[in-house]
Motif scaffolding. Structure first.
Motif, PDB file in Angstrom:
ATOM      1  N   ALA B  27       0.826  -1.205   0.000  1.00 18.29           N
ATOM      2  CA  ALA B  27       0.000   0.000   0.000  1.00 18.29           C
ATOM      3  C   ALA B  27       0.861   1.257   0.000  1.00 18.29           C
ATOM      4  CB  ALA B  27      -0.938  -0.006   1.200  1.00 18.29           C
ATOM      5  N   ILE B  28       2.042   1.190   0.626  1.00 14.50           N
ATOM      6  CA  ILE B  28       2.963   2.338   0.552  1.00 14.50           C
ATOM      7  C   ILE B  28       3.350   2.570  -0.914  1.00 14.50           C
ATOM      8  CG2 ILE B  28       5.271   3.166   1.159  1.00 14.50           C
ATOM      9  CD1 ILE B  28       4.978   1.658   3.820  1.00 14.50           C
ATOM     10  N   GLY B  29       3.612   1.461  -1.613  1.00 15.71           N
ATOM     11  CA  GLY B  29       3.925   1.568  -3.039  1.00 15.71           C
ATOM     12  C   GLY B  29       2.759   2.140  -3.827  1.00 15.71           C
ATOM     13  N   LEU B  30       1.586   1.626  -3.551  1.00 13.17           N
ATOM     14  CA  LEU B  30       0.393   2.109  -4.250  1.00 13.17           C
ATOM     15  C   LEU B  30       0.143   3.574  -3.915  1.00 13.17           C
ATOM     16  CD1 LEU B  30      -1.961   1.277  -6.062  1.00 13.17           C
ATOM     17  CD2 LEU B  30      -3.253   0.747  -4.014  1.00 13.17           C
ATOM     18  N   ASN B  31       0.508   3.957  -2.706  1.00 14.54           N
ATOM     19  CA  ASN B  31       0.337   5.347  -2.291  1.00 14.54           C
ATOM     20  C   ASN B  31       1.250   6.266  -3.108  1.00 14.54           C
ATOM     21  OD1 ASN B  31      -0.800   7.352  -0.748  1.00 14.54           O
ATOM     22  ND2 ASN B  31       0.690   7.155   0.902  1.00 14.54           N
ATOM     23  N   VAL B  32       2.471   5.776  -3.411  1.00 14.15           N
ATOM     24  CA  VAL B  32       3.345   6.554  -4.295  1.00 14.15           C
ATOM     25  C   VAL B  32       2.663   6.706  -5.654  1.00 14.15           C
ATOM     26  CG1 VAL B  32       5.543   6.575  -5.514  1.00 14.15           C
ATOM     27  CG2 VAL B  32       5.454   5.851  -3.126  1.00 14.15           C
ATOM     28  N   HIS B  33       2.037   5.636  -6.111  1.00 13.17           N
ATOM     29  CA  HIS B  33       1.336   5.696  -7.400  1.00 13.17           C
ATOM     30  C   HIS B  33       0.135   6.624  -7.330  1.00 13.17           C
ATOM     31  CE1 HIS B  33       2.903   1.405  -8.444  1.00 13.17           C
ATOM     32  NE2 HIS B  33       3.758   2.331  -8.780  1.00 13.17           N
ATOM     33  N   PHE B  34      -0.803   6.242  -6.502  1.00 18.89           N
ATOM     34  CA  PHE B  34      -2.095   6.940  -6.523  1.00 18.89           C
ATOM     35  C   PHE B  34      -2.103   8.164  -5.632  1.00 18.89           C
ATOM     36  CE2 PHE B  34      -6.374   7.627  -4.815  1.00 18.89           C
ATOM     37  CZ  PHE B  34      -7.036   7.908  -5.983  1.00 18.89           C
ATOM     38  N   GLY B  35      -1.669   7.989  -4.394  1.00 16.35           N
ATOM     39  CA  GLY B  35      -1.772   9.077  -3.428  1.00 16.35           C
ATOM     40  C   GLY B  35      -0.959  10.295  -3.832  1.00 16.35           C
ATOM     41  N   TYR B  36       0.279  10.063  -4.261  1.00 16.36           N
ATOM     42  CA  TYR B  36       1.148  11.198  -4.556  1.00 16.36           C
ATOM     43  C   TYR B  36       1.149  11.581  -6.030  1.00 16.36           C
ATOM     44  CZ  TYR B  36       2.844  10.706   0.190  1.00 16.36           C
ATOM     45  OH  TYR B  36       2.911  10.650   1.560  1.00 16.36           O
ATOM     46  N   THR B  37       0.994  10.606  -6.920  1.00 13.04           N
ATOM     47  CA  THR B  37       1.137  10.915  -8.340  1.00 13.04           C
ATOM     48  C   THR B  37      -0.183  10.831  -9.102  1.00 13.04           C
ATOM     49  OG1 THR B  37       3.208   9.695  -8.066  1.00 13.04           O
ATOM     50  CG2 THR B  37       2.763  10.570 -10.235  1.00 13.04           C
ATOM     51  N   GLY B  38      -1.188  10.196  -8.491  1.00  8.92           N
ATOM     52  CA  GLY B  38      -2.481  10.088  -9.158  1.00  8.92           C
ATOM     53  C   GLY B  38      -2.548   8.981 -10.197  1.00  8.92           C
ATOM     54  N   LEU B  39      -1.594   8.051 -10.161  1.00 14.67           N
ATOM     55  CA  LEU B  39      -1.607   6.953 -11.132  1.00 14.67           C
ATOM     56  C   LEU B  39      -2.556   5.855 -10.663  1.00 14.67           C
ATOM     57  CD1 LEU B  39       2.229   6.574 -11.772  1.00 14.67           C
ATOM     58  CD2 LEU B  39       0.570   7.743 -13.206  1.00 14.67           C
ATOM     59  N   LEU B  40      -3.408   5.387 -11.577  1.00 12.34           N
ATOM     60  CA  LEU B  40      -4.371   4.350 -11.211  1.00 12.34           C
ATOM     61  C   LEU B  40      -3.766   2.979 -11.492  1.00 12.34           C
ATOM     62  CD1 LEU B  40      -7.554   6.004 -12.704  1.00 12.34           C
ATOM     63  CD2 LEU B  40      -7.121   5.612 -10.290  1.00 12.34           C
ATOM     64  N   ASN B  41      -2.995   2.481 -10.555  1.00 12.78           N
ATOM     65  CA  ASN B  41      -2.440   1.132 -10.714  1.00 12.78           C
ATOM     66  C   ASN B  41      -3.407   0.136 -10.086  1.00 12.78           C
ATOM     67  OD1 ASN B  41      -1.093  -1.278 -10.562  1.00 12.78           O
ATOM     68  ND2 ASN B  41       0.420  -0.579  -9.070  1.00 12.78           N
ATOM     69  N   VAL B  42      -4.044  -0.670 -10.921  1.00  8.52           N
ATOM     70  CA  VAL B  42      -4.988  -1.662 -10.407  1.00  8.52           C
ATOM     71  C   VAL B  42      -4.379  -3.044 -10.563  1.00  8.52           C
ATOM     72  CG1 VAL B  42      -7.432  -2.226 -10.305  1.00  8.52           C
ATOM     73  CG2 VAL B  42      -6.733  -0.103 -11.325  1.00  8.52           C
ATOM     74  N   GLY B  43      -3.052  -3.103 -10.498  1.00  9.91           N
ATOM     75  CA  GLY B  43      -2.408  -4.398 -10.646  1.00  9.91           C
ATOM     76  C   GLY B  43      -1.274  -4.571  -9.659  1.00  9.91           C
ATOM     77  N   GLN B  44      -1.418  -4.013  -8.467  1.00 10.30           N
ATOM     78  CA  GLN B  44      -0.322  -4.100  -7.504  1.00 10.30           C
ATOM     79  C   GLN B  44       0.000  -5.562  -7.177  1.00 10.30           C
ATOM     80  OE1 GLN B  44       1.793  -2.050  -6.943  1.00 10.30           O
ATOM     81  NE2 GLN B  44       2.348  -1.626  -4.844  1.00 10.30           N
ATOM     82  N   ARG B 182       8.774  14.846   0.687  1.00  9.70           N
ATOM     83  CA  ARG B 182       8.879  16.208   1.209  1.00  9.70           C
ATOM     84  C   ARG B 182       9.819  17.033   0.344  1.00  9.70           C
ATOM     85  NH1 ARG B 182      13.738  16.864   5.390  1.00  9.70           N
ATOM     86  NH2 ARG B 182      15.170  15.682   4.087  1.00  9.70           N
ATOM     87  N   SER B 183      10.428  16.415  -0.656  1.00  5.89           N
ATOM     88  CA  SER B 183      11.425  17.095  -1.474  1.00  5.89           C
ATOM     89  C   SER B 183      10.769  17.756  -2.686  1.00  5.89           C
ATOM     90  CB  SER B 183      12.448  16.074  -1.969  1.00  5.89           C
ATOM     91  OG  SER B 183      11.870  15.328  -3.022  1.00  5.89           O
ATOM     92  N   PRO B 184      11.522  18.571  -3.397  1.00 10.50           N
ATOM     93  CA  PRO B 184      10.988  19.134  -4.641  1.00 10.50           C
ATOM     94  C   PRO B 184      10.518  18.050  -5.618  1.00 10.50           C
ATOM     95  CG  PRO B 184      12.981  20.286  -4.019  1.00 10.50           C
ATOM     96  CD  PRO B 184      12.846  19.137  -3.064  1.00 10.50           C
ATOM     97  N   TRP B 185      11.181  16.919  -5.596  1.00  8.85           N
ATOM     98  CA  TRP B 185      10.748  15.807  -6.470  1.00  8.85           C
ATOM     99  C   TRP B 185       9.315  15.417  -6.124  1.00  8.85           C
ATOM    100  CZ3 TRP B 185       9.496  10.509  -5.769  1.00  8.85           C
ATOM    101  CH2 TRP B 185       9.504   9.741  -6.932  1.00  8.85           C
ATOM    102  N   GLY B 186       9.063  15.263  -4.830  1.00  8.70           N
ATOM    103  CA  GLY B 186       7.717  14.907  -4.397  1.00  8.70           C
ATOM    104  C   GLY B 186       6.708  15.978  -4.764  1.00  8.70           C
ATOM    105  N   ARG B 187       7.174  17.220  -4.746  1.00  9.82           N
ATOM    106  CA  ARG B 187       6.268  18.319  -5.109  1.00  9.82           C
ATOM    107  C   ARG B 187       5.865  18.205  -6.578  1.00  9.82           C
ATOM    108  NH1 ARG B 187       9.086  23.165  -3.127  1.00  9.82           N
ATOM    109  NH2 ARG B 187      10.271  23.011  -5.062  1.00  9.82           N
ATOM    110  N   VAL B 188       6.813  17.818  -7.415  1.00  4.69           N
ATOM    111  CA  VAL B 188       6.459  17.643  -8.828  1.00  4.69           C
ATOM    112  C   VAL B 188       5.429  16.527  -8.967  1.00  4.69           C
ATOM    113  CG1 VAL B 188       7.303  17.152 -11.136  1.00  4.69           C
ATOM    114  CG2 VAL B 188       8.727  18.435  -9.562  1.00  4.69           C
ATOM    115  N   LEU B 189       5.637  15.424  -8.231  1.00  7.74           N
ATOM    116  CA  LEU B 189       4.661  14.324  -8.297  1.00  7.74           C
ATOM    117  C   LEU B 189       3.266  14.825  -7.937  1.00  7.74           C
ATOM    118  CD1 LEU B 189       6.199  11.066  -6.805  1.00  7.74           C
ATOM    119  CD2 LEU B 189       6.364  11.997  -9.100  1.00  7.74           C
ATOM    120  N   LYS B 190       3.201  15.597  -6.842  1.00 13.50           N
ATOM    121  CA  LYS B 190       1.884  16.088  -6.420  1.00 13.50           C
ATOM    122  C   LYS B 190       1.303  17.015  -7.474  1.00 13.50           C
ATOM    123  CE  LYS B 190       3.342  15.836  -1.667  1.00 13.50           C
ATOM    124  NZ  LYS B 190       3.958  16.679  -0.642  1.00 13.50           N
TER     125      LYS B 190
END
Lengths: 327, 330, 474
Positions: B27-44, B182-190
């Motif tokens: 779910a942490i991985g899926l959170n990187v996908h969906f939560g932070y980047t908005g990617l709909l990964n339905v195949g975790q 929390r980094s600029p990289w994460g900000r781009v994802l958001k």
């Protein structure tokens, strides 16, 4: 950030294989003077400008059987405010999307600062110094106002995945960016909202935020897609002022607009589109009287709001603005 | 009363169970996908199964533990790239359709007779075949240890060692994700999550950022797959679509785009799930017209309904931000 | 559920894998058609070879290494038949049974090797005419069941996705033997099977496409909607004994009602709140989970809708069951009716208008809410009908039929062009053909993977699908 800007220009200049007719980009000081006085340029379609920053040739975009954009030749002057107007469905936004890499043409090419950019991605167009805003504002709702602007900063080492994990590698850049972002926010009077979510801003504030974001990238050219659309009339005047400021700082501005008065008020040059073609070009005073323009607007059932000049009266605006602030 | 205590102990055991850690990590991985980047990964679950196969098959072929771990991560990376290449330039739905399909392909190929020699077909790979190198790593003394009401072997399949390793990996993943987001990289994802065109207009290579996020989340998924099979066996049919949907439930329950949401979600999910399942089997609940063999079905229906209710009424999950909810309501 | 996966026992496995390409078919994790290999003698003949009038049952006993175990007695009982066979080490024993139906295989635990156990010791298989129903037992060392297999954590979601292709059974009713290149006759036969599958798939996926077009939702619960129809058939026709045509009408109505209820209870309120499509998609995932457990609750095993033996009927050199031909005809008629409805009637044009441009449609006086409601109702009704027809023509199905179908429907709809109604038809037929023809050259348990491979290739080359336009994908 004057040094960063130089880097930017050098980069785009270096990208030109073998240079071209325009040569290296002119220093912004001369551009400013040359660009604002376009009175000696002939008001005809496809005319050459003294110092063009953007040159488009034979650009066509078809949707099914309909040709949405069919522009033979267009030059956009450096350091000037150029307005792109036309009735609904004239293809202005489509042309805009093509120029900025958000859509692909069926044919045609264009160059920016002498370098061909017609097949570049939107991101590379932006990195070349041509940054756009959107008709329907794209505030990044669940980021704060400050984050929105910080995101726009270029060349941040912290935006690389592995470097981002080590704060010391990017902390200094980030601090500098933050300072600059706050300056820009102050200029657009958004500094008080810096920690609010961008999603909570009003329509006009979002337009300002988008402009602030664009400015943060140190662009050479700003492309504004209907900057006045959906904006509280009270904010229109200050928006126009901001656009003029951009030019006065040496940036070139191309903007799509519906509102004729805004166009007349601030633009140095007006390009009129109808049914995908450019039907007229010229200084704002004369182009409106052009028969082709009148036909174009009448042909489109005269659906353009020729507007209420009173709205641009500074007194009226001041009153509206005061009311806006009270709320 | 004694029975209720037993149910409670079982449920407490779930809080620390390796499977709970595995779901948390996935779910942490899926959170990187969906939560932070908005990617709909339905195949975790596909990433997880691939990670498990990668680890298991590499170990059986003689790879040392850490090499097998790297191979599993490489498998997850490759899978992410293959899925991302055709879809990340398209609208989000396409990623959803492709990921759910690809996860199913992995399962079908795994259980097919084609690769029987490597994957063991539908029967899968027995745990004993690949657990050795992991269990040898243990520095715990042999024996049993009781902490509170929970007692497990120190070493072995379902042991304290497995739990220690699993949760260490979860904590490591949390640190990495915290540093990144929390980094600029994460900000781009958001930014990409909010509106990718806006980010593109600012000169960022959105495609590349989405790919990086897909890979990172996918690699975390592969590692989760390893944790999931360390106490048991690799059974392709246990790692199908339902698993993916559970990972979604876990993430949304805790709160997407929050650091601890997936971990909280996983612990809460399995705690309650065990209480419901074990509880319905106790004499206390005899008045319910549910035969014992249908308890799992009822629990499954409840999971589905819970997922719907979360998405509809509290899309930001337990740890989500109230201000963000206010934005959604606008 | 985990223990009764079909298993491949004989060595060399690779050779068998190739033979499998021609023969294998899985029935819902319990039975498997396969080539009967070696023969063994016992008090009854154990070298049964299935043909048009012969039904075979084959018990298999495997050890932990999945090697066959010899000398184990297995009782085959059911449909008034009973026989005891002893396994051999050389190959599966296969017994001819008098009629198709359900047979119980029971391992005589006394005959197991010392210090081993079988878990479970009893298994039901469904025998089909012209095929071998396999029941596999795994024996483990030690007296108790393997603790790893029953660990609560790992077994929790294990009920999902019981093996393989529930929908696959009927697709290979007419087994094709392939050694080397397939003959024209075999290809032609598979083209027929592919058309059948394609037509039935089209009936199911038109709704998925319409829902996507009008609401923007990729509905993950559409697979379960199909199973609702099939299970309705099982309950109304097999269990309650209703005539097929009456039951079909009832099932279409029930299917439509589930759509109406969902729209009223879930989708319309969420539309009012302006919930984004991605979030709605997550709701359909929850709905799919809930529905699949409900379906599993009702009946976890394999289901048949029509219990009488299928009547093989040959048309244009293609042999399918009569029920299949009827199903294809029904599907074709309904699809043509949908096409006419979409093009010739006001409501059809309204649906297409909303799918095309919701705001514009609404501005021209169409009530998008009403249109979307009609779409949900008709999509679920069509899915139910498709489920019934698939259940009938493929012989039997399980609750997880929806899983496989959903992926194939997505592939079909994307291939044809997401959101276009005709695209769903074209895409489905293509997917049906590809899947069936792929069965000739690759093991049939992975042929669905070809459809998904096509999906990925399509997205790489022409993401808008065959009939879609470029503007819809970005």
């Amino acid at each position: 950030m004057p040094d960063e800007k130089t880097v930017n220009e050098n980069e785009t200049g270096a990208a030109v294989p073998g240079g071209d007719s325009q040569g290296a980009p002119a220093p912004s000081e001369t551009a400013k003077r040359a660009g604002r006085d376009l009175s000696h340029v002939a008001p005809e379609v496809g005319v050459a400008k003294p110092d063009a920053i953007l040159t488009a040739r034979g650009v066509q975009r078809r949707f099914g059987g309909m040709t949405a954009v069919d522009v033979d030749y267009l030059e956009v002057e450096r350091g000037a405010i150029t307005a792109l107007i036309g009735p609904n469905g004239a293809g202005k936004t489509t042309f805009f999307n093509l120029l900025t890499g958000f859509d692909r043409p069926n044919q045609g090419e264009w160059s920016f600062e002498g370098a061909p950019i017609s097949h570049k991605s939107a991101a590379r167009v932006a990195r070349a110094g041509m940054v756009r805003t959107f008709q329907l504002t794209k505030a990044l709702s669940r980021l704060t106002v400050l984050e929105n602007v910080l995101l726009a900063a270029t060349k941040n080492p912290g935006e690389r995945m592995f470097a981002s994990m080590f704060q010391p590698l990017w902390a200094a850049t980030e601090a500098r960016n933050k300072e600059k972002a706050l300056e820009i926010l102050e200029r657009f009077r958004l500094d008080k909202m810096r920690d609010e979510y961008a999603g909570s801003l009003s329509g006009g504030q979002r337009k300002l935020l988008e402009m602030a974001r664009a400015l943060m990238t140190d662009p050479t050219m700003i492309m504004l897609d209907e900057p006045m659309a959906g904006v509280n009339p009270a904010l229109v005047q200050s928006l126009l002022g901001h656009i003029q400021d951009l030019r006065d700082e040496g940036m070139s501005v191309l903007f799509v607009e519906h509102d004729m008065h805004a166009v007349r008020h601030i633009s140095d040059w007006v390009v009129v589109m109808a049914e995908g073609r450019i039907v007229a070009e010229g200084p704002p005073g004369s182009v409106m009287k052009d028969q082709a323009v009148v036909d174009a607007y009448l042909g489109a059932h005269h659906d353009t709001d020729l507007g209420d000049d009173a709205l641009l009266d500074p007194e009226v605006l001041a009153r509206l603005e005061a009311e806006e602030e009270k709320r | 009363m004694e029975e209720l205590l037993r149910v409670l102990t079982l449920a407490l055991g779930e809080l620390l169970a390796p499977a709970t850690a595995a779901y948390a990590l996935a779910a942490i991985g899926l959170n990187v996908h969906f939560g932070y980047t908005g990617l709909l990964n339905v195949g975790q679950a596909g990433f997880m199964l691939l990670g498990a196969y990668g680890f298991g098959i590499a170990t059986i072929s003689g790879a040392p533990f850490w090499v097998a771990l790297l191979i599993a991560m490489a498998a997850g990376t490759l899978f992410a790239v293959i899925l991302g290449l055709p879809t990340l330039k398209l609208r989000g739905d396409y990623l959803a359709i492709v990921t759910i399909s690809a996860a199913e392909i992995i399962r079908m190929l795994g259980r097919s007779t084609l690769f029987d020699d490597y994957t063991g077909g539908s029967a899968g790979i027995r745990g004993g075949d690949y657990k050795g190198s992991f269990q040898e790593l243990s520095f715990l003394p042999d024996g049993r240890t009781m902490i509170g009401p929970l007692e497990y072997l120190n070493n072995g399949s379902d042991s304290w060692w497995t739990r220690l390793f699993a949760w260490s990996l979860v904590i490591l993943a949390l640190v990495v994700v915290w540093l990144l987001t929390r980094s600029p990289w994460g900000r781009v994802l958001k930014g990409v999550r909010e509106d990718e065109d806006a980010v593109r207009a600012l000169g960022k290579n959105v495609y590349s950022y989405k790919m990086q996020a897909l890979i990172l989340g996918g690699v975390l998924g592969s590692l989760a797959g390893i944790i999931f099979v360390l106490p048991g066996a690799i059974a392709p049919d246990a790692m199908g679509r339902t698993m993916t949907f559970w990972v979604w439930t876990v993430m949304l329950l805790g709160g997407a785009a929050t650091l601890f949401g997936p971990v909280l979600g996983s612990m809460l999910f399995f705690f309650v799930y065990m209480i419901v399942r074990a509880g319905m089997r106790t004499d206390v609940m005899e008045f319910l017209p549910i035969p014992t063999q249908n308890v799992d079905h009822v629990a499954g229906v409840l999971v589905g309904v819970t997922l719907m209710l979360i998405v509809i009424f509290r899309p930001q999950g337990i740890l989500g931000n109230k201000k963000e909810l206010a934005l959604d309501a606008r | 559920m985990t223990a009764d996966r079909p298993m491949i026992a004989t060595a060399p496995r690779r050779v068998l894998a190739v033979i499998m390409a021609a023969f294998a078919a899985l029935i819902a994790g319990a039975a498997m058609f396969a080539v009967p290999a070696g023969a063994a003698t016992d008090d009854i003949a154990t070298d049964c070879t299935p043909d048009a009038s012969t039904t075979c049952v084959s018990p298999i006993v495997l050890d932990e290494e999945r090697e066959p175990v010899a000398g184990v007695e297995v009782t085959i009982a059911g449909e008034g038949f009973e026989a005891v066979v002893t396994t051999t080490g050389e190959g599966p024993v296969s017994v001819a049974v008098p009629t198709r139906g359900t047979y119980t295989l029971t391992v005589n635990t006394d005959t197991l090797p010392a210090d081993t156990h079988a878990d479970p010791t009893e298994r039901e298989v469904r025998a089909q005419t012209g095929a071998t129903a396999r029941g596999a037992f795994t024996i483990g060392t030690g007296p108790a069941p393997d603790p790893e297999a029953t660990e609560p954590e790992t077994s929790a979601p294990a009920e999902d996705d019981a093996p393989g292709a529930a929908g696959a059974e009927g697709l290979v009713e007419e087994d094709v033997t392939v050694s080397g290149l397939p003959s024209f006759g075999q290809v032609w036969q598979q083209v027929g099977s592919g058309l059948r599958f394609g037509l039935l798939l089209a009936l199911a996926s038109v709704g998925l496409s319409l829902i996507f077009g009008t609401t923007g939702i990729s509905s993950f619960s559409h697979g379960e909607q199909v199973v609702i129809g099939a299970m309705g058939g099982f309950l109304l026709i097999n269990q309650a004994g209703l005539p097929v045509w009456v039951a079909a009408l009832l099932i279409v109505v029930i299917g439509g009602l589930t759509g109406l209820a969902q729209d009223a209870a879930i989708w319309r309120p969420l539309r009012r709140r302006g919930t984004p499509a991605a979030q709605l998609m997550l709701v359909t995932i929850g709905l799919s989970l809930a529905l699949q457990y409900v379906l599993q609750w009702i009946e976890a095993g394999s289901m048949r809708i029509i219990t009488t033996n299928p009547v093989p009927t040959t048309i244009a050199g293609i042999t399918l069951s009569r029920a299949s031909w009827v199903s294809m005809a029904v599907a074709l008629v309904v699809i043509i009716a949908i096409a006419l409805l979409l093009t010739k009637t006001r409501i059809g044009r309204a649906i297409r208008a909303v799918a095309d441009n919701r705001a514009l449609a609404s501005a021209t006086g169409i009530d998008p809410d009403a249109v979307v409601r009609i779409v949900w109702v008709s999509a679920t009704a069509l899915a139910a009908l498709a489920g019934l027809l698939i259940g009938i023509s493929f012989g039997s199905f399980t609750w997880n039929l929806g899983v496989q179908l959903l992926l194939l429907m997505f592939a079909a709809v994307t291939l044809g062009g997401l959101g276009t109604a005709y695209g769903a038809l074209v895409g489905s037929i293509l997917i049906g053909l590809v899947v069936e023809l792929a069965g000739l050259v690759i093991p049939s348990d992975v042929r669905y993977a070809t459809a998904l491979l096509i999906l990925i290739l399509v997205l790489l080359i022409r993401p808008q699908g065959i009939l879609g336009s470029r503007e819809r994908i970005g």
